[in-house]
Design an enzyme around this catalytic site. Structure first.
Site, short mmCIF file in Angstrom:
data_model
loop_
_atom_site.label_atom_id
_atom_site.label_comp_id
_atom_site.label_asym_id
_atom_site.label_seq_id
_atom_site.Cartn_x
_atom_site.Cartn_y
_atom_site.Cartn_z
N SER A 251 0.84 -1.20 0.00
CA SER A 251 0.00 0.00 0.00
C SER A 251 0.88 1.26 0.00
O SER A 251 1.62 1.48 -0.95
CB SER A 251 -0.96 -0.04 1.20
OG SER A 251 -1.97 0.93 1.08
N ASP B 153 -8.96 -4.90 -5.92
CA ASP B 153 -8.57 -4.01 -4.83
C ASP B 153 -9.67 -2.96 -4.60
O ASP B 153 -10.06 -2.25 -5.52
CB ASP B 153 -7.26 -3.31 -5.18
CG ASP B 153 -6.63 -2.58 -4.00
OD1 ASP B 153 -7.36 -2.21 -3.06
OD2 ASP B 153 -5.40 -2.39 -4.01
N HIS C 182 -7.33 -5.62 -1.47
CA HIS C 182 -6.13 -4.89 -1.09
C HIS C 182 -5.12 -5.80 -0.39
O HIS C 182 -3.92 -5.68 -0.56
CB HIS C 182 -6.51 -3.72 -0.19
CG HIS C 182 -5.41 -2.72 0.01
ND1 HIS C 182 -4.79 -2.08 -1.05
CD2 HIS C 182 -4.80 -2.25 1.13
CE1 HIS C 182 -3.86 -1.26 -0.58
NE2 HIS C 182 -3.84 -1.35 0.73
#
Length: 808
Positions: free
Chosen positions: A670, A743, A777
């Site tokens: 991330s 995601d 994610h």
């Protein structure tokens, strides 16, 4: 530098050129496997999760499966209104299922195994408020059912034949009498599922009418009228009251799109929030239009409290106008409390007070009463057991500052007293979280003894976390420590145990001992172990783990946790993996505080970077990468600060003789992936990088990212400078990009990795893009987890571990 307008214009041109790039893709590959030893560690059963009953007598131990299969993840999924819905059973998709239950009687020192349906897949069970029942959702292929048992029984049973609708809520809630449950069930009259028309009836149109609506880059949004139809079909539910003893059900009101209603303390009313049209294509469901009403238990509206309009135009970092955080006041029969903004919800407005706290008692016909005004933004309220006092949290967004107040005489003549006043990020000064317990009506209240409240926390210190339980006198501000973890271990307070105010349950672990639960007596100091979980990966028992500290060139103190293989020999120089995630701070002193504990037991789960230790690497985990400065401008030096932080870490470990500085890889997830790509673009410190689920082009998140407060149009040069996409021509170090195709994290669209790879490929970089089907994610499916580990090992083995061999 060119003037800002020209610079911005050219930046946008570059973006447009790259968006037109045609991305060539290779044929799909089959899933890869890491070494057998890694698979064995991953497939070892994780220790169960524990849930203490409200009265502290029982401890529920719930076993769970650590990884779902890709077959499950590949089921048809609706991604609408910010939700992920499995249409097959009308539920919000879950990725963790519980498979076994055991109940420990902490008074009788006995354990009961619960008989469940074969191959049961459950949500986490919930205790009734009076500790006499457990209830849980049982997920089946075509529906979700409510199951449970009375404590003392050994076999779970179906509590209702009605299919639960768990798309917008947990599906059920205990009512204060502990004899009934409130359910959200599938509307039995809704008919067959909608079928998307093959031929559109017209274009999809959105319109702006002059009102500014700066919103984050949300994902899984409604896209067209058919999505609206699906949202209404799958999220509409019928409220039902279930009699636990008789099994009878009673419908309440008409079907609607409900959030989970909240019962009043006396059990006579329900606070009902219902989503209505108009819906939105730019914000998730929780910002849609809604009505807030008070119903009686016959399903009749007794008070129309508020109608909240569609919240598309909320100021950045601001709040909605009108009533928010509406709830029942604990320990009262039926009194509503809520917060209202006094600044129009805009944090940039200069006002004396930003919020006010309001209340309204049944029968809801009087004028609402203002209880108090809050200088900055309301961040929550906790209620003390005496019913007259409360703890209110006030947050100053501009300064990142939190104040914690005691409100006295809540009924009238309220006075406020500041108990704590500190920087939000100052972990050393943080007093701990208020100990909140659930009473027999299901209300969450703060445990007290006269003027003493109880606080539990991580106990951050220069030697690492030492968790604690304190009591604090709100009149004298005196603090007494009731429990604190000993140095060399990590022990946390779980809760008070029934049978005495001095008996507590704790969870104890060390570097070499896995977590287990203990009963302790604070007065006698007697201590008894009640679980016996073993090391799931004994082959790694000799793992070496220590915190290292070092200093950045500008004087900022840094640290990280260093892991070395069990067979490491002093003087051996290993390839190194640095794993990090940048965080922002106002000052260097707080940025350098020690975070976490090196005395915790190390679990190897999922796609953890720690698995590199099994492959002969040193791993510096949680390497601090602080970005220090004024919150308004700190990203002006983002690149310089992460580069100097990384260099300080490498220099330290090189000086210690532990690593080969020519064989260092950097990786992150991330915002850590964003950091990784920037480090490769702006330094020559690394042999290779791995960036997972990142965002690389900040022009695609134009209204801010992470803690950045300026928009793209206010600071175009900053958005350009920190975007690795804009510097793809400078990345000559091999980089592996991994991203879930589904995601749903705000800002990290899968498109980010696809376009970044196209830019890298266009400049002849050494890069690999791995898109994981059906993953979000984070990566959950067993096949995906194993493949990601195999990809990471292969990449760093080739470009980091064996770099010197290749050079020869």
């Amino acid at each position: 530098m060119k003037n800002r307008k020209t610079y911005f214009k050219n930046s946008v041109l570059i973006v447009a050129l790259f968006f037109s790039t045609v991305l060539t893709v290779n044929a799909a590959e089959t899933y890869k496997l890491p070494p057998r030893g890694v698979i064995d560690i991953l497939e070892a059963s994780p220790p169960p999760r524990a849930l203490l009953s409200p009265d502290g007598r029982y401890l529920l131990l719930a076993e769970y499966e650590s990884m779902p299969s890709i077959d499950y993840m590949a089921q048809p999924l609706l991604r609408i209104a910010g939700l992920r819905i499995l249409p097959s059973n009308n539920s919000a998709r879950q990725t963790t299922f519980f498979t076994g239950l055991h109940i420990l009687d902490l008074q009788g020192n006995s354990e009961q195994d619960i008989l469940l349906p074969e191959n049961a897949k459950m949500g986490m069970p919930r205790w009734s408020n009076d500790n006499k029942w457990l209830a849980f959702l049982l997920y089946k292929q075509d529906k979700v059912e409510l199951w449970g048992l009375r404590i003392g029984e050994t076999k779970a049973r179906k509590l209702s034949a009605l299919p639960i609708n768990s798309t917008l809520s947990q599906g059920f809630r205990w009512l204060p009498d502990n004899k009934h449950l409130l359910l959200t069930v599938v509307d039995g009259q809704r008919g067959k599922a909608p079928v998307e028309p093959l031929v559109p009836v017209g274009p999809v149109v959105q319109q702006s009418s002059g009102e500014a609506a700066k919103v984050r880059t949300y994902q899984d949004l409604l896209k067209n009228p058919f999505d609206e139809t699906l949202f209404k079909y799958y999220c509409t539910s019928q409220l039902v009251r279930l009699d636990m003893e008789k099994g009878n059900t009673e419908k309440l009101g008409e079907p609607g799109i409900f959030l989970m209603p909240e019962p009043s303390g006396d059990g006579k009313y329900l606070l009902v929030q219902k989503i209505k049209k108009p819906f939105s294509y730019i914000v998730p469901y929780y910002r849609f239009t809604r009505t807030i009403e008070v119903w009686n238990l016959n399903g009749e509206i007794v008070h129309r409290f508020a109608k909240r309009k569609l919240a598309e135009a909320v100021p950045l970092h601001g709040v909605i106008t009108g009533a928010r955080s509406v709830s029942w006041r604990p320990l009262k029969a039926a009194e509503l409390v809520w917060v209202e903004a006094l600044d129009g919800g805009d944090p940039h407005k200069e006002v004396a007070h930003r919020d006010r706290l309001m209340s309204l008692q049944a029968p809801f016909k009087s004028v609402p009463v203002e209880i108090t005004r809050i200088q900055n933004r309301f961040r929550g309220i906790d209620w003390l057991e005496d019913g007259r006092r409360s703890i209110v949290y006030d947050y100053d967004w501009k300064r990142r500052w939190i104040k914690i107040y005691l409100l006295n005489n809540f009924e009238s003549g309220t006075t406020a007293k500041v108990l704590f006043d500190l920087n939000r990020n100052d972990r050393y000064a943080y007093p701990g979280d208020l100990l909140i317990q659930r009473n027999s009506r299901g209300e969450w209240i703060a445990k007290t003894e006269g003027d003493w409240i109880f606080l539990k926390g991580d106990g951050a210190s220069p030697i690492g976390d030492l968790p604690f339980l304190n009591r604090f006198n709100v009149k004298t501000r005196q603090t007494e420590t009731l429990f604190r973890s000993a140095e060399g271990s990590y022990e946390t307070f779980t809760g008070f145990v029934q049978g005495g105010e001095t008996k507590i349950l704790t969870r104890f672990e060390t570097k070499t001992e896995p977590p287990n639960y203990y009963l302790s007596d604070l007065k006698t100091k007697n201590r008894r172990r009640i679980t016996n979980y073993q090391d799931p990966a004994p082959q790694l028992t000799g793992l070496k783990k220590n915190r290292i500290q070092y200093t950045r060139a500008d004087g900022v103190p840094l640290s990280g946790t260093l892991y070395l293989p069990p067979n490491y020999k002093e003087g051996q120089r290993l390839p190194l993996v640095i794993w990090a995630y940048p965080r922002e701070y106002r000052n260097a002193k707080i940025a350098g505080q020690i975070r976490g504990s090196s005395n915790r037991f190390t679990f190897f789960r999922g796609t953890s970077r720690l698995f590199f230790v099994t492959q002969g690497y040193a791993v510096l985990d949680g390497a601090q990468m602080p970005v220090v400065g004024d919150p308004e401008t700190m990203n002006d030096t983002f690149v310089e600060q992460i580069v100097t932080s990384a260099k300080a870490a490498i220099d330290k470990l090189d000086k210690m003789g532990i690593i080969d500085p020519n064989r260092v890889g950097v990786a992150g997830h991330s915002y850590g992936a964003f950091m990784t790509a920037n480090l490769l673009a702006h330094s020559n410190l690394f042999a290779a990088g791995i960036a997972r689920s990142g965002a690389y082009n900040r022009t695609l998140t134009p209204f801010g990212f992470q803690s950045e407060r300026r928009t793209l149009w206010e600071a175009p040069d900053i958005y350009f400078n920190v975007s690795p996409f804009m510097h793809a021509d400078k990345i000559h170090t091999p980089i592996l990009l991994i991203h879930g195709e589904a995601d749903n994290n705000s800002g990290t669209f899968p498109l980010q990795s696809k376009r970044f790879f196209a830019a890298l490929k266009g400049h002849g970089a050494t890069a690999r893009l791995v898109m994981l089907p059906h993953e979000s994610h984070g990566y959950r499916a067993r096949e995906s987890v194993l493949h990601v580990l195999a990809e990471m090992f292969n990449w760093f083995d080739k470009y980091v571990k064996n770099r010197s061999v290749q050079a020869k």
